[in-house]
Design an enzyme around this catalytic site. Structure first.
Site, short mmCIF file in Angstrom:
data_model
loop_
_atom_site.label_atom_id
_atom_site.label_comp_id
_atom_site.label_asym_id
_atom_site.label_seq_id
_atom_site.Cartn_x
_atom_site.Cartn_y
_atom_site.Cartn_z
N GLU A 220 0.89 -1.17 0.00
CA GLU A 220 0.00 0.00 0.00
C GLU A 220 0.92 1.21 0.00
O GLU A 220 1.46 1.59 1.04
CB GLU A 220 -0.90 -0.02 1.25
N CYS A 254 -2.02 9.47 2.50
CA CYS A 254 -1.54 8.89 1.24
C CYS A 254 -2.43 9.24 0.07
O CYS A 254 -1.96 9.35 -1.05
CB CYS A 254 -1.43 7.38 1.39
#
Ligand code: NAD
Length: 476
Positions: A220, A254
């Site tokens: 991720e 993110c």
């Protein structure tokens, strides 16, 4: 906390913990849905009982406002837990699949078996949820787990260590705090699966280490997520969403919109609306943003300087600040800052910003905007603000991104039915709900012959056998 090792003795605790878990993995694999749910509920109960401790830890780490702990961390974790608990029994059931004609006489199903020894390496920006959500899925799938939280948020890392020691025997779940040296030592062990959340640069290191044992990986990662605002967009709505998405967690998200691509005809009203939104959110009584308790801080001095350098590099190369620009190193404070006249040679248009700074670019045709997006790595998220369905589809069809949100931002992270994650440089594999359960499971195909035989195809390859094979190849 462990730091850079000086001898190989430091490997011993990692190896011992790993071996104990490996011995226990077959027992964990046999746990029922009810037993796994009971483990997950322990986490849920602990979180409810320690909500204040969780908020305090993250406030101590980087002044994360408690409302953002609730919204960005606990809401997503609770949603994941509730969804997993409600669906786990069904996910664990062997899945019957149809039998093609060529397989007549057999039945088949897919069995989700745990991968076994799992390593979770977490980042600092959402330090609790990004350790706990993968843990929930790893336990749901029946694995044993080692967690390595980030060293940059030490209060939260210590909280996670204490929590796990209280809730689980170490041969089921255990935590190793520490920096890259600890990750490196752990990555040397033959884990079956590694779930890494962090930067693309470290993601490469993790994948290289995983290759040594052919461990599967979920990566991720991050990158530069664009937000495109076309001339048909609801500008007031887009302004609120973009400011919130950019400033939540002080831009250290993110999937924060990294840079803005706005149609030239609506740039001025959009920027005006964003400025007004910023005032409403962080200076409602006219006080400076630095005085707002809704505004977190940059996690540490080195990240503060990294972002400041990005701004200075851009200014040196001709960018202009059209809003904000104030910083205070003593407090790791960076004001929400808009940069215009940015160009590709500036580092701010190359590196993930991960802070409350928004480069604003204008475009005249959608193809111009897409060229800017497509000359970069595939982003983790791509945001489209538009009321024009053709424009929206045009953008989706001509770009690739981990996920896309239309007329909002960030929400997909908490959507348990959607696969969350990146593509190539922004990540490999997906998480959320069943997608995470799958990531931590080996999908084992099980085919069982019920009747009949294929022995008419076995050697010797007489003409009769060859004709039968020919017939099968042509007709099945
Ligand atoms: P990072 O890659 O620096 O660190 C992540 C973890 O890896 C930490 O636990 C760290 O100790 C460890 N680590 C650091 N160097 C290592 C090395 N050389 N070898 C092995 N392990 C090492 O990332 P970060 O600064 O903690 O987090 C920010 C990054 O994470 C951003 O790029 C952001 O976009 C990304 N991120 C992605 C997601 C997502 O869900 N896709 C979520 C949050 C953050």
């Amino acid at each position: 906390m462990l730091t850079t090792p000086t001898s190989t003795d430091y490997l011993e605790p990692f190896t011992a913990a790993f071996d104990a878990q490996r011995r226990n993995a077959p027992r964990m694999a046999l746990t029922t849905a009810a037993e796994r749910i009971e483990r997950i509920r322990r986490i849920q109960r602990w979180v409810v009982a320690h909500e204040t401790d969780i908020k305090q830890a993250m406030y101590a780490d980087f002044r994360k406002p408690s409302a953002e702990v609730m919204l960005g961390e606990l809401m997503a974790l609770n949603a994941e837990i509730r969804h997993t608990v409600s669906n786990l029994k069904r996910w664990m059931k062997p899945q019957r699949v149809p039998t093609p004609l060529s397989m007549i006489g057999t039945t088949s199903r897919i069995h989700h078996e745990p991968k076994g020894n799992v390593l979770i390496i977490a980042p600092w920006n959402y330090p609790f949820v990004l350790s706990m959500r993968p843990l929930v899925s790893a336990l749901a799938a029946g694995n044993v787990v080692i967690i390595k939280p980030s060293e940059l948020t030490p209060h939260t890392a210590a909280l996670i260590s204490g929590m796990i020691a209280e809730l689980f025997p170490p041969d089921e779940v255990t935590v190793f705090e520490g920096d890259a040296a600890v990750s490196t030592a752990l990555l040397d062990l033959p884990f079956n699966h590694i779930f890494f959340t962090g930067s693309p640069a470290v993601g490469r290191i993790v994948m290289t280490a995983a290759a040594k044992h052919l461990a599967s990986v979920t990566l991720e990662l991050g990158g530069k997520s664009p937000a495109i605002v076309d001339e048909s967009a609801d500008l007031q709505q887009a302004a609120g969403q973009l400011v919130w998405g950019k400033c939540l967690n002080n831009g250290q998200t993110c999937i924060a919109p990294d840079y803005l691509l706005v149609h030239a005809s609506v740039k001025v009203p959009l920027m005006d609306a964003m400025k007004k939104t910023l005032d409403r959110m962080y200076s409602p009584d006219g006080q400076p943003v630095a005085a707002s308790d809704s505004y977190a801080r940059i996690v540490n001095r080195s990240h503060f300087r990294r972002i400041k350098n990005l701004i200075e590099d851009a200014l040196t190369k001709g960018a202009t600040i059209t809003l904000g620009g104030q910083t205070n190193e003593a407090d790791n404070f960076i004001e929400p800052t808009f940069l215009e006249n940015v160009t590709d040679d500036m580092r701010i248009m190359q590196d993930e910003i991960f802070g409350p700074v928004l480069p604003v670019l204008t475009y005249r045709t959608l193809d111009d905007a897409l060229r800017i997006v497509n000359q970069r790595e595939k982003p983790l998220a791509l945001y489209i603000h538009s009321r024009n369905r053709q424009h929206t589809q045009y953008i989706i069809d001509r770009t690739s991104a981990g996920d896309t949100v239309v007329n909002d931002v960030l929400l997909h992270f908490g959507h348990v039915e959607l696969p969350f994650g990146g593509v190539n440089n922004s990540g490999l594999g997906k998480s959320n709900g069943f997608f995470s359960f799958q990531e931590f499971s080996n999908q084992r195909g099980i085919l069982k012959r019920q009747f009949g035989t294929l022995k008419f195809l076995y050697p010797p390859y007489t003409d009769r056998v060859k004709n039968a094979i020919d017939f099968l190849v042509r007709h099945f």
